[in-house]
Write a protein that holds these residues in place. Structure first.
Motif, short mmCIF file in Angstrom:
data_model
loop_
_atom_site.label_atom_id
_atom_site.label_comp_id
_atom_site.label_asym_id
_atom_site.label_seq_id
_atom_site.Cartn_x
_atom_site.Cartn_y
_atom_site.Cartn_z
N UNK A 294 -23.06 4.87 31.82
CA UNK A 294 -23.72 5.95 32.27
C UNK A 294 -22.84 7.48 32.13
N UNK A 295 -21.64 7.05 32.52
CA UNK A 295 -20.36 8.25 32.67
C UNK A 295 -20.44 8.74 31.09
N UNK A 296 -20.36 7.81 29.86
CA UNK A 296 -20.36 8.17 28.75
C UNK A 296 -21.48 9.17 28.13
N UNK A 298 -23.43 10.67 30.07
CA UNK A 298 -23.32 12.00 30.78
C UNK A 298 -22.30 13.44 30.09
N UNK A 299 -21.35 12.60 29.75
CA UNK A 299 -20.38 13.24 28.80
C UNK A 299 -20.93 13.80 27.51
N UNK A 300 -21.94 13.04 26.79
CA UNK A 300 -22.69 13.41 25.56
C UNK A 300 -23.56 14.56 25.97
N UNK A 301 -24.33 14.23 26.83
CA UNK A 301 -25.30 15.28 27.19
C UNK A 301 -24.55 16.79 27.78
N UNK A 302 -23.55 16.36 28.16
CA UNK A 302 -22.70 17.71 28.55
C UNK A 302 -22.40 18.54 27.63
N UNK A 303 -22.00 17.78 26.63
CA UNK A 303 -21.89 18.47 25.03
C UNK A 303 -22.65 19.26 24.68
N UNK A 304 -24.28 19.01 24.84
CA UNK A 304 -25.15 19.63 24.50
C UNK A 304 -25.66 20.77 25.35
N UNK A 305 -25.39 20.52 26.67
CA UNK A 305 -25.76 21.66 27.60
C UNK A 305 -24.65 22.68 27.62
N UNK A 306 -23.55 22.28 27.31
CA UNK A 306 -22.35 23.39 27.27
C UNK A 306 -22.56 24.25 25.89
N UNK A 307 -23.23 23.91 24.97
CA UNK A 307 -23.51 24.57 23.76
C UNK A 307 -24.47 25.57 24.02
N UNK A 308 -24.10 26.77 23.92
CA UNK A 308 -25.02 28.06 24.32
C UNK A 308 -26.10 28.16 23.23
N UNK A 309 -26.12 27.78 22.09
CA UNK A 309 -26.92 27.76 20.95
C UNK A 309 -28.17 26.88 21.28
N UNK A 328 -29.54 6.09 29.60
CA UNK A 328 -29.65 7.43 29.05
C UNK A 328 -30.08 8.25 30.02
N UNK A 329 -31.19 7.88 30.64
CA UNK A 329 -31.87 8.90 31.68
C UNK A 329 -30.87 9.16 32.93
N UNK A 330 -30.01 8.25 33.35
CA UNK A 330 -29.18 8.66 34.35
C UNK A 330 -27.84 9.54 33.73
N UNK A 331 -27.48 9.50 32.65
CA UNK A 331 -26.50 10.13 31.94
C UNK A 331 -26.94 11.64 31.71
N UNK A 332 -28.46 11.66 31.62
CA UNK A 332 -28.87 13.25 31.41
C UNK A 332 -28.77 14.00 32.92
N UNK A 333 -29.20 13.12 34.12
CA UNK A 333 -29.30 13.67 35.31
C UNK A 333 -28.00 14.14 35.74
#
Length: 389
Positions: A294-296, A298-309, A328-333
């Motif tokens: 789940x933490x992995x 979450x890191x992946x979703x963080x890459x998408x959210x940190x991208x201002x584009x 996957x759902x928990x990672x996004x949350x």
């Protein structure tokens, strides 16, 4: 894993590939000293970056003296080189390759790669090489010959000789050409390569010379080659892509505005294709491995959210035995809580724990736009991204 030109030439020299000869420099003074050692001839000073199109971008200089080699090195080292393959961010030149200049009578193109349809090793060549071969091939200005080599473990002298005729190699040079191809074939298999490209392969008065070599190794096979893994240039790797590998994610940055998440390389590639077909622009490719926690994720979703584009996120997952949908759902949350940024999430969920994943989205306060199939999800993501532009 991509190799620099000088690394590829050093490796392939052990398999009989002829090249002009040169050494690497990291200072202008070293470049001058190498040019002195190479003797009184034309010298080529080349920026060593993981990208093609260096000549057109000013990354290759032909000089006639050690002093000129020093000056050319000073122009390149520490500077940003922007080519058609680097994107606008370019690459900082940290080393150069100082090589003997070669007078070509004719230039060919030669490559070995894995054919995606048949799975066999494919030999590709053209009677005309050069820096703009991709553009000329796309315009239909040159003919690419192809020869399947099966698993690449067996020499095919007769077939290679016929291939040589097709790319208009003179009969007297065919034995030498067969030797080169056989060495490349062995190198491709023994080193677990995914690409070996020689462009151009020069025909000189004395035979063949590989003027430029591009080589990539299969990352998944590097455990068999620790000595090759040590050749990785960390400075040439996207930091986000490198860290993603450590989090059990296969991630590649792109220049679009729709963040993509899938579990499985094939599903991920299909998602990229569908978004493009729907006239959208993917911001990335992401394949969540079955070993990701789940933490992995979450890191992946963080890459998408940190991208201002990124303006929307498309989640296309099929839960399996080792990677259920709720992970996957928990990672996004978790990622949304960490970053504090919320984006429209378009989701297509199927397979193991898909229903539970829906409840986890609700519990984390992550509203999703669920779609019944991949195409609907892709077109909706494109529509939402355009509205957010």
């Amino acid at each position: 894993m991509n190799l620099h030109e000088f690394q590829a030439k050093e490796l392939l020299a052990g398999y009989g590939l002829p090249s002009p000869g040169g050494r690497v420099a990291i200072t202008p003074q070293q470049a001058e000293a190498i040019a002195v050692d190479l003797g009184p001839s034309a010298i080529v000073v080349k920026a060593q970056v993981h990208a093609g199109g260096r000549a057109r971008a000013g990354g290759i200089h032909i000089v006639n003296s050690p002093v000129e080699a020093k000056a050319a090195a000073a122009k390149l080292l520490g500077k940003k080189l922007v080519t058609a393959q680097t994107g606008p961010e370019g690459r900082i030149v940290k080393r150069i390759y100082v090589e003997v200049g070669v007078q070509s009578v004719h230039e060919l193109h030669l490559a070995l790669l894995v054919d995606g349809k048949s799975g066999q090793v494919m030999l590709i060549g053209s009677a005309r090489g050069g820096d703009d071969i991709e553009e000329r091939a796309a315009r239909g200005e040159l003919r690419l010959e192809k020869l399947g080599l099966g698993d690449g473990k067996t020499r095919q002298a007769d077939a290679v000789a016929a291939f040589a005729h097709n790319i208009r190699i003179d009969n007297r040079l065919i034995p030498a050409f067969e030797t080169i191809v056989d060495g490349l074939r062995r190198a491709f298999v023994e080193l677990d390569a995914s690409l070996i490209e020689i462009n151009p392969l020069a025909i000189t008065r004395d035979g063949f010379q590989a003027l430029d070599v591009k080589m990539a190794l299969d990352d998944n096979a590097l455990f068999r080659h620790p000595e090759l893994a040590a050749l990785r240039d960390e400075g040439e790797i996207d930091r986000r892509e490198h860290e993603a590998q450590n989090h059990q994610l296969n991630y590649v940055s792109m220049d679009g505005d729709i963040g993509l998440v899938a579990n499985g390389a094939g599903l991920g590639l299909a998602t990229v294709d569908m978004v493009c077909q729907a006239k959208g622009r993917p911001a990335n490719f992401m394949d969540i491995r079955t070993t990701a926690t789940t933490r992995d994720v979450a890191y992946g979703f963080g890459l998408l959210l940190d991208n201002p584009a990124t303006r929307a996120i498309l989640v296309n997952v099929h839960g399996g035995g080792m990677q259920p949908c709720d992970t996957i759902a928990e990672g996004l949350g978790i990622a949304m809580r960490r970053t504090g940024r919320s984006l429209p999430v378009i989701a297509r969920l199927a397979g193991n724990n898909a229903e539970f994943a829906r409840s986890r989205f609700v519990n984390f306060g992550c509203p999703i736009i669920e779609c019944p199939d991949m195409w609907t999800a892709a077109t909706r993501a494109v529509e939402i991204a355009r509205k957010g532009a």
